[in-house]
Design a protein around this motif. Structure first.
Motif, PDB file in Angstrom:
ATOM      1  N   ILE A   3      -3.979   1.388  -4.875  1.00  0.00           N
ATOM      2  CA  ILE A   3      -4.449   0.119  -5.483  1.00  0.00           C
ATOM      3  C   ILE A   3      -5.720   0.283  -5.819  1.00  0.00           C
ATOM      4  N   LEU A   4      -5.918   0.355  -7.294  1.00  0.00           N
ATOM      5  CA  LEU A   4      -7.534   0.624  -7.714  1.00  0.00           C
ATOM      6  C   LEU A   4      -8.276  -0.889  -8.104  1.00  0.00           C
ATOM      7  N   ARG A   5      -7.513  -1.672  -8.385  1.00  0.00           N
ATOM      8  CA  ARG A   5      -7.930  -3.099  -8.809  1.00  0.00           C
ATOM      9  C   ARG A   5      -6.807  -4.091  -8.522  1.00  0.00           C
ATOM     10  N   ASP A   6      -7.299  -5.328  -7.815  1.00  0.00           N
ATOM     11  CA  ASP A   6      -6.362  -6.411  -7.893  1.00  0.00           C
ATOM     12  C   ASP A   6      -6.838  -7.691  -8.223  1.00  0.00           C
TER      13      ASP A   6
ATOM     14  N   PRO B 136       0.776  -1.263   0.094  1.00  0.00           N
ATOM     15  CA  PRO B 136      -0.171  -0.092   0.165  1.00  0.00           C
ATOM     16  C   PRO B 136       0.963   1.356   0.158  1.00  0.00           C
ATOM     17  N   GLY B 137       0.378   2.480  -0.509  1.00  0.00           N
ATOM     18  CA  GLY B 137       0.835   3.866  -0.285  1.00  0.00           C
ATOM     19  C   GLY B 137       1.460   4.333  -1.666  1.00  0.00           C
ATOM     20  N   VAL B 138       2.320   5.127  -1.320  1.00  0.00           N
ATOM     21  CA  VAL B 138       3.037   5.921  -2.367  1.00  0.00           C
ATOM     22  C   VAL B 138       4.388   5.281  -2.792  1.00  0.00           C
ATOM     23  N   TRP B 139       4.748   5.075  -3.955  1.00  0.00           N
ATOM     24  CA  TRP B 139       5.771   4.299  -4.551  1.00  0.00           C
ATOM     25  C   TRP B 139       6.497   4.939  -5.830  1.00  0.00           C
ATOM     26  N   GLY B 140       7.713   4.953  -5.944  1.00  0.00           N
ATOM     27  CA  GLY B 140       8.417   5.275  -7.206  1.00  0.00           C
ATOM     28  C   GLY B 140       8.200   4.024  -8.047  1.00  0.00           C
ATOM     29  N   LEU B 141       7.954   4.186  -9.387  1.00  0.00           N
ATOM     30  CA  LEU B 141       8.286   3.136 -10.341  1.00  0.00           C
ATOM     31  C   LEU B 141       9.093   3.343 -11.535  1.00  0.00           C
ATOM     32  N   ARG B 142       9.994   2.822 -11.430  1.00  0.00           N
ATOM     33  CA  ARG B 142      11.307   2.893 -12.408  1.00  0.00           C
ATOM     34  C   ARG B 142      11.443   1.932 -13.375  1.00  0.00           C
ATOM     35  N   TRP B 143      12.060   2.432 -14.526  1.00  0.00           N
ATOM     36  CA  TRP B 143      12.194   1.642 -15.802  1.00  0.00           C
ATOM     37  C   TRP B 143      13.379   2.210 -16.585  1.00  0.00           C
TER      38      TRP B 143
ATOM     39  N   HIS C 165      11.103  -3.606   3.572  1.00  0.00           N
ATOM     40  CA  HIS C 165      12.260  -2.829   4.290  1.00  0.00           C
ATOM     41  C   HIS C 165      12.266  -1.386   3.868  1.00  0.00           C
ATOM     42  N   THR C 166      12.201  -0.366   4.831  1.00  0.00           N
ATOM     43  CA  THR C 166      12.497   0.975   4.550  1.00  0.00           C
ATOM     44  C   THR C 166      11.246   1.676   3.936  1.00  0.00           C
ATOM     45  N   GLY C 167      10.172   0.773   3.887  1.00  0.00           N
ATOM     46  CA  GLY C 167       9.050   1.189   3.195  1.00  0.00           C
ATOM     47  C   GLY C 167       8.084   1.944   4.170  1.00  0.00           C
ATOM     48  N   SER C 168       8.245   2.328   5.152  1.00  0.00           N
ATOM     49  CA  SER C 168       7.177   2.900   6.210  1.00  0.00           C
ATOM     50  C   SER C 168       6.692   4.151   5.955  1.00  0.00           C
ATOM     51  N   TRP C 169       7.534   5.183   5.357  1.00  0.00           N
ATOM     52  CA  TRP C 169       7.045   6.269   5.087  1.00  0.00           C
ATOM     53  C   TRP C 169       6.142   6.111   3.713  1.00  0.00           C
ATOM     54  N   ASN C 170       6.596   5.114   2.952  1.00  0.00           N
ATOM     55  CA  ASN C 170       5.416   5.108   1.894  1.00  0.00           C
ATOM     56  C   ASN C 170       4.192   4.453   2.086  1.00  0.00           C
ATOM     57  N   ALA C 171       4.280   3.680   3.102  1.00  0.00           N
ATOM     58  CA  ALA C 171       3.089   3.187   3.537  1.00  0.00           C
ATOM     59  C   ALA C 171       1.878   4.304   4.071  1.00  0.00           C
ATOM     60  N   ASP C 172       2.209   5.386   4.624  1.00  0.00           N
ATOM     61  CA  ASP C 172       1.555   6.443   5.190  1.00  0.00           C
ATOM     62  C   ASP C 172       2.370   7.623   5.199  1.00  0.00           C
TER      63      ASP C 172
END
Length: 406
Positions: free
Chosen positions: A120-123, A71-78, A383-390
């Motif tokens: 997440i809008l759909r899973d 859940p939350g806010v994440w970077g998506l890299r490619w 790991h280290t994703g606590s900020w991203n969650a909320d």
């Protein structure tokens, strides 16, 4: 004759058994040594394990995986197609930047794209559809979900900054200096194999508190000096670079210090708190997913790799012989540092890289250790994703803690 044959048979069987045992033991030693080599190797590996399946209407659909479902806010890299100086795609280039590098086009080599994804809008069986919050539209193909949704520097958070140099014992190391009005400075220390951009998430919160902030690099980072043996020392020598950064901050007017660290950044700052005379300047510590016990972390990492627990002591011995580390000094519950300022620990519960158990033990024993520790547990992220969650909850916790402490 029959008895002689039986004896010879038993001797041969014993020799075969001893040979097999020696072979297995030798194999275990070799695997343990290899495990230590991987642990100490500062080489960054490019990996894009996820896959973009489609985009449209402000959304992106990704192939289902555990990390994509966080859940939350994440970077998506490619990786973006490489281009020549005229902007024409270059075919067949092998130049691919490390995951997490700045999204700056590089002539004649591949560059990296970055977008920010949210709810997440759909899973379902068709994949995981998430909201596309900002950035370019990602192409269909390989990608990675990244805890760092910002690039390339504090300007991405709307903050003024200066690229400065800290004179470490091994030579000059770059750092970002973000000015603010107080004489209490924050110094941010990223984790093993990370980059300075790890701190970009928390910088606005530190700035809002009026804390000038120094985001440092240290030995074996991309632009910092390599260690003499070319290996990570797991905090055992890297703390000297943090000490140099504290000296820089003092020279710029810092009267007191707040340490902020992620993962191995906690091991580095823990060693600093134990060994440096400058540790007396530290008034508060904020640790995210802190590495508080190398042995516990090695055991967990061995399980992740399906390695027998018996290999961990072999890896410890190999690491000790190579870099001279004493792992006892990196069990901060049994051997707390000499300086123990008020500390906020933020740790995600399902962390499969650095287990939360040691953080819970530290918080439970904090009174006995004369070490004021607050623990914030976060569900659902790695790991280290606590900020991203909320992000709002995370920033409120840091603000409340530093306001109370300072």
């Amino acid at each position: 004759m029959a008895d002689d044959a039986a004896v010879r048979g038993k001797t041969a069987a014993g020799a075969l058994g001893a040979g097999l045992g020696a072979g297995l033991a030798g194999g275990a030693v070799a695997i343990g040594r290899y495990y230590a080599t991987v642990l100490l190797d500062p080489t960054r590996v490019v990996a894009y394990p996820e896959r973009v399946l489609g985009v449209g209407d402000g959304t992106v659909t990704l192939a289902t995986s555990r990390l994509v479902r966080q859940p939350g806010v994440w970077g998506l890299r490619w990786t973006a197609p490489p281009a020549d100086s005229a902007g024409v795609p270059v075919v067949g280039s092998a130049g691919v930047p490390m995951v997490g590098s700045a999204s700056v086009p590089m002539v004649g080599s591949a560059s990296e794209g970055l977008a920010v994804v949210g709810d997440i809008l759909r899973d379902d069986r068709h994949g995981v559809r998430r909201r596309l919050l900002s950035g370019p539209v990602p192409p269909v193909g390989p990608a990675v979900v990244d805890a760092g949704p910002y690039d390339p520097d504090p300007g991405a958070r709307g903050l003024e900054f200066t690229e400065v140099t800290v004179d470490t014992p091994l030579g000059p190391a770059p750092a970002w200096e973000i000015p603010a009005e107080r004489d209490v400075w924050a110094i941010a220390v990223h984790g093993r194999g990370g980059r300075r951009r790890e701190a970009l998430r928390i910088l606005p919160t530190l700035h809002a508190l009026g804390l000038p902030t120094l985001v440092i690099s240290y030995r074996n980072d991309d632009e910092a000096p390599p260690s003499p043996d070319g290996a990570f020392h797991l905090g055992d020598t890297e703390w000297e670079d943090l000490e140099a950064a504290v000296g820089y901050a003092r020279g710029r007017g810092a009267r007191r210090i707040v340490l902020v660290g992620w993962s191995m950044g906690a091991a580095i700052s823990g060693a600093f708190l134990d060994r440096s005379p400058a540790a007396d300047l530290v008034d508060a510590v904020v640790w995210d997913a802190p590495l508080l016990d190398w042995r516990a972390t090695l055991r967990r990492q061995a399980r992740n790799r399906l390695l027998p627990p018996a290999l961990v002591p072999i890896a410890e011995v190999s690491a000790r012989r190579r870099i001279g580390i004493d792992f006892d000094h990196f069990d901060l519950v049994r051997h707390p540092p000499a300086r123990r300022p008020p500390t906020l620990v933020i740790h995600s519960v399902p962390d499969t890289a650095v287990p939360i158990g040691t953080a819970r033990t530290l918080a439970a024993r904090s009174r006995d250790l004369d070490w004021p520790v607050r623990l914030l547990e976060v569900d659902g992220v790695e790991h280290t994703g606590s900020w991203n969650a909320d992000p709002e909850r995370y920033d409120r916790a840091v603000t409340a803690f530093l306001t109370d402490t300072l």
